[in-house]
Design a protein around this motif. Structure first.
Motif, PDB file in Angstrom:
ATOM      1  N   ASP A 143      10.498 -11.690   1.935  1.00 40.23           N
ATOM      2  CA  ASP A 143       9.051 -11.846   1.947  1.00 40.23           C
ATOM      3  C   ASP A 143       8.753 -13.147   2.685  1.00 40.23           C
ATOM      4  O   ASP A 143       9.123 -14.229   2.228  1.00 40.23           O
ATOM      5  CB  ASP A 143       8.530 -11.898   0.512  1.00 40.23           C
ATOM      6  CG  ASP A 143       7.012 -11.917   0.441  1.00 40.23           C
ATOM      7  OD1 ASP A 143       6.379 -12.533   1.319  1.00 40.23           O
ATOM      8  OD2 ASP A 143       6.451 -11.330  -0.505  1.00 40.23           O
TER       9      ASP A 143
ATOM     10  N   LEU B 203      16.229  -8.427   3.303  1.00 40.08           N
ATOM     11  CA  LEU B 203      14.785  -8.221   3.404  1.00 40.08           C
ATOM     12  C   LEU B 203      14.113  -9.385   2.696  1.00 40.08           C
ATOM     13  O   LEU B 203      14.332  -9.604   1.508  1.00 40.08           O
ATOM     14  CB  LEU B 203      14.387  -6.897   2.759  1.00 40.08           C
ATOM     15  CG  LEU B 203      12.894  -6.561   2.789  1.00 40.08           C
ATOM     16  CD1 LEU B 203      12.405  -6.385   4.221  1.00 40.08           C
ATOM     17  CD2 LEU B 203      12.602  -5.310   1.968  1.00 40.08           C
TER      18      LEU B 203
ATOM     19  N   ASN C  90       5.381   0.326  -0.225  1.00 40.27           N
ATOM     20  CA  ASN C  90       4.913  -0.136   1.088  1.00 40.27           C
ATOM     21  C   ASN C  90       5.951   0.042   2.204  1.00 40.27           C
ATOM     22  O   ASN C  90       6.031  -0.783   3.127  1.00 40.27           O
ATOM     23  CB  ASN C  90       4.489  -1.611   1.011  1.00 40.27           C
ATOM     24  CG  ASN C  90       3.387  -1.851   0.008  1.00 40.27           C
ATOM     25  OD1 ASN C  90       2.558  -0.978  -0.248  1.00 40.27           O
ATOM     26  ND2 ASN C  90       3.375  -3.032  -0.595  1.00 40.27           N
TER      27      ASN C  90
ATOM     28  N   MET D 135       6.931  -8.536   5.347  1.00 38.17           N
ATOM     29  CA  MET D 135       8.338  -8.312   5.040  1.00 38.17           C
ATOM     30  C   MET D 135       9.136  -8.302   6.343  1.00 38.17           C
ATOM     31  O   MET D 135       8.747  -7.659   7.327  1.00 38.17           O
ATOM     32  CB  MET D 135       8.513  -6.996   4.300  1.00 38.17           C
ATOM     33  CG  MET D 135       7.665  -6.861   3.040  1.00 38.17           C
ATOM     34  SD  MET D 135       7.879  -8.225   1.852  1.00 38.17           S
ATOM     35  CE  MET D 135       9.600  -7.981   1.375  1.00 38.17           C
TER      36      MET D 135
ATOM     37  N   TYR E 125      10.028  -4.030  -5.505  1.00 38.02           N
ATOM     38  CA  TYR E 125       9.587  -3.956  -4.104  1.00 38.02           C
ATOM     39  C   TYR E 125       9.778  -2.560  -3.510  1.00 38.02           C
ATOM     40  O   TYR E 125       9.719  -2.404  -2.285  1.00 38.02           O
ATOM     41  CB  TYR E 125      10.323  -4.999  -3.263  1.00 38.02           C
ATOM     42  CG  TYR E 125       9.769  -6.391  -3.440  1.00 38.02           C
ATOM     43  CD1 TYR E 125       8.866  -6.931  -2.526  1.00 38.02           C
ATOM     44  CD2 TYR E 125      10.138  -7.169  -4.535  1.00 38.02           C
ATOM     45  CE1 TYR E 125       8.350  -8.203  -2.691  1.00 38.02           C
ATOM     46  CE2 TYR E 125       9.622  -8.445  -4.708  1.00 38.02           C
ATOM     47  CZ  TYR E 125       8.731  -8.956  -3.787  1.00 38.02           C
ATOM     48  OH  TYR E 125       8.216 -10.216  -3.953  1.00 38.02           O
ATOM     49  N   ARG E 126       9.985  -1.571  -4.348  1.00 36.48           N
ATOM     50  CA  ARG E 126      10.152  -0.205  -3.842  1.00 36.48           C
ATOM     51  C   ARG E 126       8.780   0.418  -3.593  1.00 36.48           C
ATOM     52  O   ARG E 126       8.327   1.312  -4.316  1.00 36.48           O
ATOM     53  CB  ARG E 126      11.002   0.612  -4.823  1.00 36.48           C
ATOM     54  CG  ARG E 126      12.442   0.101  -4.857  1.00 36.48           C
ATOM     55  CD  ARG E 126      13.310   0.782  -5.887  1.00 36.48           C
ATOM     56  NE  ARG E 126      14.630   0.158  -5.920  1.00 36.48           N
ATOM     57  CZ  ARG E 126      15.578   0.452  -6.793  1.00 36.48           C
ATOM     58  NH1 ARG E 126      15.358   1.378  -7.727  1.00 36.48           N
ATOM     59  NH2 ARG E 126      16.744  -0.168  -6.751  1.00 36.48           N
TER      60      ARG E 126
ATOM     61  N   LEU F 194      14.227  -1.481   5.283  1.00 37.55           N
ATOM     62  CA  LEU F 194      15.544  -1.993   4.928  1.00 37.55           C
ATOM     63  C   LEU F 194      16.655  -1.094   5.466  1.00 37.55           C
ATOM     64  O   LEU F 194      17.662  -1.578   5.990  1.00 37.55           O
ATOM     65  CB  LEU F 194      15.645  -2.110   3.403  1.00 37.55           C
ATOM     66  CG  LEU F 194      16.892  -2.785   2.830  1.00 37.55           C
ATOM     67  CD1 LEU F 194      17.008  -4.218   3.330  1.00 37.55           C
ATOM     68  CD2 LEU F 194      16.841  -2.748   1.308  1.00 37.55           C
TER      69      LEU F 194
ATOM     70  N   ASN G  84       9.021  -0.458   2.243  1.00 39.52           N
ATOM     71  CA  ASN G  84      10.080  -1.467   2.297  1.00 39.52           C
ATOM     72  C   ASN G  84      11.465  -0.832   2.379  1.00 39.52           C
ATOM     73  O   ASN G  84      12.352  -1.346   3.073  1.00 39.52           O
ATOM     74  CB  ASN G  84      10.004  -2.383   1.079  1.00 39.52           C
ATOM     75  CG  ASN G  84       8.802  -3.309   1.121  1.00 39.52           C
ATOM     76  OD1 ASN G  84       8.293  -3.624   2.187  1.00 39.52           O
ATOM     77  ND2 ASN G  84       8.337  -3.734  -0.042  1.00 39.52           N
TER      78      ASN G  84
ATOM     79  N   LEU H 141      17.463  -2.326  -2.857  1.00 39.60           N
ATOM     80  CA  LEU H 141      16.144  -2.936  -2.844  1.00 39.60           C
ATOM     81  C   LEU H 141      15.714  -3.216  -4.273  1.00 39.60           C
ATOM     82  O   LEU H 141      15.830  -2.353  -5.148  1.00 39.60           O
ATOM     83  CB  LEU H 141      15.150  -1.989  -2.162  1.00 39.60           C
ATOM     84  CG  LEU H 141      13.689  -2.439  -2.059  1.00 39.60           C
ATOM     85  CD1 LEU H 141      13.564  -3.722  -1.256  1.00 39.60           C
ATOM     86  CD2 LEU H 141      12.850  -1.325  -1.434  1.00 39.60           C
TER      87      LEU H 141
END
Length: 351
Positions: free
Chosen positions: A64, A62, A134, A2, A131-132, A140, A136, A127
């Motif tokens: 991938d 953000l 790891n 990411m 993807y909420r 962000l 992230n 977000l």
């Protein structure tokens, strides 16, 4: 992997898709193509040095790196309220006293305020729900602060972040129903949308300029003053962990709290340092998670990783170096992703 990068024109459709998932109360990412396109252009003008200070702002996405899917957005406005008033309520106190009647009463009161004029603003943090995980959300949100640390001269001394206030699943705000509706005669969702697309003149035209007594509000409205929407609670905790605090200002529509701090006092700004890049195919990951960003203003990139880091060097994998667009010996800026207390909690959860 990411990665955080500046917004581009090609991101417009992905951001419109994200805008359909935000819900009522998220004013800074309206589902409006023309408005979003104009904002992207304003951000690009900022990076290219074409925007006057009152128009300057930054949007990061953000992405991938494998799928090239854009799954999050975060922003910073450089100086708010310079071309049109920036409104909020200051929660204060009025005292009513009479010695003759032996009466002394303190009344919590809402004062219409423009006190944050000229401040920088953290904004537009969203977000994708899928993807909420790891860390992230931390990447962000906090990458903006690393960017500000790298380019401090481009931002104001003081910084705010308006938090989304409480509303139900139908987009109804208890605070709006108790106060705002009496002056605007429109639904909260409509007022929210109008401010999101920049039509804010009605606030100045219709909002009363005299103080308003909190005790006149409904119990439901009083209960949500300075409280955040349940989906916004993680974002609030992140900002508070970095040194931002509620100082008595709330949104005039949904009563969400405004957090603020001196930019130089943000934890990441205080703790970030530069290191020379050492690229290696193999290395042993550490327990500490680092936020890592390059020093390239126009082509900014930031990632997180458990990188070996000495007093002078940081080790990156070839893939990480490629993402950050750095080579051996280049300088990059690093900071612990978490404060020490948060890091201890993270370790205890993995042991």
């Amino acid at each position: 992997m990411m990665v955080i990068r500046p917004v581009t024109r090609d991101d417009k459709q992905a951001l419109l898709k994200l805008a359909t998932k935000t819900g009522v109360g998220f004013t800074s990412l309206p589902n409006n193509e023309a408005r979003l396109a104009a904002r992207i252009e304003r951000m690009i003008d900022t990076w290219e040095g074409k925007a006057p200070i009152h128009d300057q702002g930054y949007l990061f996405v953000l992405e991938d790196s494998e799928s090239k899917e854009v799954v999050g957005i975060s922003g910073v406005e450089v100086a708010i309220g310079l071309t049109e008033p920036w409104y909020d309520f200051r929660v204060g106190t009025l005292v009513h006293a009479s010695k003759e009647l032996n009466v002394y009463t303190q009344m919590p009161t809402l004062f219409l305020s423009n006190d944050h004029t000229g401040y920088s603003e953290l904004c537009t943090l969203f977000l994708d729900p899928d993807y909420r995980k790891n860390k992230n959300g931390h990447l962000l949100s906090k990458s903006r602060m690393l960017f500000m640390s790298t380019f401090e001269d481009k931002f104001a001394d003081k910084l705010i972040a308006e938090m989304r206030g409480v509303s139900d699943e139908n987009g109804n705000s208890p605070f709006w129903e108790s106060l705002g509706r009496h002056f605007f005669s429109i639904d909260f969702s409509e007022a929210d949308y109008l401010t999101g697309i920049g039509q804010k003149a009605f606030i100045a035209e219709l909002m009363p300029k005299h103080p308003m007594y909190v005790d006149f509000l409904t119990e439901e409205a009083k209960a949500v003053i300075a409280e955040v929407h349940e989906n916004t609670l993680p974002a609030r905790k992140i900002l508070e962990s970095e040194g931002m605090r509620y100082e008595g200002y709330i949104d005039i529509f949904d009563a969400g709290p405004t957090l603020e701090a001196y930019t130089k006092d943000l934890r990441i700004v205080r703790e970030s340092e530069t290191r020379k890049v050492l690229i290696s195919e193999t290395y042993r990951e550490t327990h500490s998670t680092l936020l890592v960003g390059n020093l390239d203003y126009r082509n900014y990139r930031a990632i997180i990783g458990r990188q070996p880091c000495t007093a002078t060097e940081i080790t990156l994998s070839p893939a990480q170096a490629e993402i950050l667009n750095v080579a051996n010996g280049d300088l990059i800026r690093v900071a612990p992703l978490f404060a020490k207390e948060e890091h201890r909690q993270e370790l205890s959860q993995t042991e």
